[in-house]
Design an enzyme around this catalytic site. Structure first.
Site: not given
Ligand code: MG
Ligand code: ADP
Length: 497
Positions: A153, A168, A206
């Site tokens: 993530s 980054r 996600d």
């Molecule tokens: Mg979530």
């Protein structure tokens, strides 16, 4: 009840109205910005190609691994897909040591992750693990690897289903030597160094995980069109026709399977309309944005998602508190409400969005839940009925606007993909605390969907919305499965069977 208080709350609430004609304009603008994003880079809607080119239908089978490197924890899980829309999931969660987040090298971090995978395999899949080690010792062809989906993530530039370079670090991570490198390759070399029977098969976002997990678990064999998240942030991923993703032609190192003619696109819709051509804008939205650490970006998200709704409410209530004519939550001759000076009411981001759900859920005559929420979250005690009613009015307005705004990308994607015309039923998977817990969030989304002319009552009836849990586990496993089936992708990484 004090009518001045209620009049002012009602007046502010009206500023949060987002009527049907604005929804319609929002949808048209979303379609325009989404087409721009499919054609070129650096547009408001990023429309990121994910290189996932098929959605599951619930009949997939097998044992897969998934790992999730979020902000604080590293999750390792194995998912057994039973092939009948059900699965079993085993998982472990480990806190990432602070020193690995910021001061070490990327090798330190990824070796740590690989060691957690090793520990997990030893505990939960030791037989398979030992058999693999035996074959390796005996010099037999080492195969029978676990395919692993890697949910990462942080911002990456993806160039294939199992490769992506880190743009980054965010969320407190800072390991400079990883930036610009392929995070899948980094994880794979750490895994290889420990001789684990694991192949990093897919890099996972996600929202895509949400879409895949829903597509597998949803009733029947119909694939899911859209996976949408309404949690801390908001974003969505949907199934697009490959020939509409015209910017793929300019991506020279891109490699992907073309047989389905489709690809899942990560819209990054939190930044829809950053230039504010159609989004509603109250003084509270403006102040929130100006005082945020990223003014001018994620403008859609700042009006919709859990990280922000509490702060919008806090600012509206604070305005009424500071208005001497109203004196909301101020002690007086007629009121013994108490609001201590250390209350989170006075602190930026101090009001959690779960308060909105608690308040909206209150159907009592004497504001039992509103009072409990004000006390638990903000240490506000003995509010008057009028004060409670004012809070309810504002909460309702802010929550309803968020839900109606959420209908904009959903309607736009339904229209843009033409699915309402070609299908009898269109499946949408959603995830996140806001859509899960805010009362009637889905109902308000649907109300707005019906008001969009190209959707209408008939279109809304075709839309099936369901919660999709565990995108980073089941979803990542499913993406690993899709990737492992794609022979084209194996050879470049030396993984061909
Ligand atoms: Mg979530
Ligand atoms: P994440 O986005 O990290 O996957 P969640 O989906 O749980 O996690 O979303 C967390 C966000 O939802 C936070 O901004 C929090 O304030 C908000 N939130 C938590 N509980 C609720 C609730 N009951 N109702 C509305 N929002 C909530």
């Amino acid at each position: 009840m004090s009518s001045a208080l209620l009049d002012e709350a009602t007046r502010i609430a009206r500023e949060f109205d987002y009527p049907a004609d604005r929804v319609q304009r929002g949808v048209e603008e979303y379609i325009k910005q989404s087409n721009e994003g499919l054609a070129q880079e650096n547009t408001t809607l990023s429309q990121i190609p994910t290189f996932v080119t098929a959605v599951p239908n619930g009949t997939e089978k097998g044992l897969y691994l998934a790992v999730d490197l979020g902000g604080t924890n590293f999750r390792v899980c194995s998912v057994q897909l039973h092939g009948d829309t059900t699965f079993s999931l085993t998982q472990s969660k480990i806190m990432i040591p602070r020193e690995l987040m910021a001061s070490g090298t990327s090798k330190d971090l990824f070796l740590f992750l690989a060691r957690q995978i090793e520990a997990f395999l030893r505990i939960h899949h030791n037989e398979h693990f030992e058999a693999h080690l035996r074959r390796r010792r005996d010099g037999n062809d080492v195969e029978d690897l676990f395919d692993l989906g890697f949910t990462f993530s942080f911002p990456v530039r993806q160039c294939g289903i199992n490769s992506g370079t880190l743009i980054r670090w965010t969320k407190g991570f800072n390991i400079p030597d990883a930036v610009g490198h392929d995070v899948c390759a980094l994880l794979q070399s750490a895994i290889d160094e420990l001789h684990l029977p694991v192949r990093v098969a897919a890099l996972v976002n996600d929202t895509v995980g949400t879409l895949m997990a829903r597509s597998y678990t949803s009733p029947g064999e119909t694939g899911t069109l859209l996976g949408a998240i309404f949690g801390t942030g908001t974003n969505g991923a949907y199934v697009e026709k490959l020939d509409k993703v015209t910017k793929l032609k300019n991506m020279k190192d891109a490699h992907y399977d073309t047989t389905t003619g489709e690809m899942i696109i990560n819209a990054e819709w939190g930044s829809f309309d950053n230039h504010m051509s159609v989004l509603p804008d109250t003084v509270y939205d403006q102040e929130l944005d100006a005082d945020s650490n990223n003014p001018g970006v994620q403008m859609f998200e700042k009006r919709v998602s859990g990280m922000f709704l509490g702060e919008i409410l806090r600012r509206a209530l604070l305005a009424m508190h500071n208005n001497p004519e109203l004196g909301l939550f101020k002690t007086s001759k007629t009121s013994n409400v108490s609001l201590p000076s250390d209350s989170l009411f006075y602190r930026q981001w101090g009001l959690d969005t779960s308060l909105l759900s608690q308040v909206e859920a209150d159907t009592s005559k004497d504001f039992v839940d509103v009072k409990a929420a004000l006390k638990d979250h903000l240490k506000i005690e003995n509010p008057s009925d009028a004060e409670c009613q004012a809070v309810k009015i504002l909460v309702h307005a802010i929550g309803k606007r968020a839900a109606r705004l959420s209908a904009v990308p959903i309607a736009a994607i339904l229209i843009h993909t033409g699915k309402l015309e070609t299908e009898n039923m269109v499946d949408v998977g959603v995830d996140g605390s806001l859509v899960e817990f805010y009362p009637k969030f889905e109902e308000y989304i649907r109300e707005a969907l019906r008001e969009v002319s190209q959707v209408g009552v008939a279109g809304d009836k075709k839309v099936r919305i369901g919660i999709s849990k565990d995108g980073s586990g089941v979803g990542a496993a499913l993406i690993a499965l899709v990737a492992s089936k794609d022979e084209n992708l194996r050879s470049p990484n030396g993984n061909a069977k």
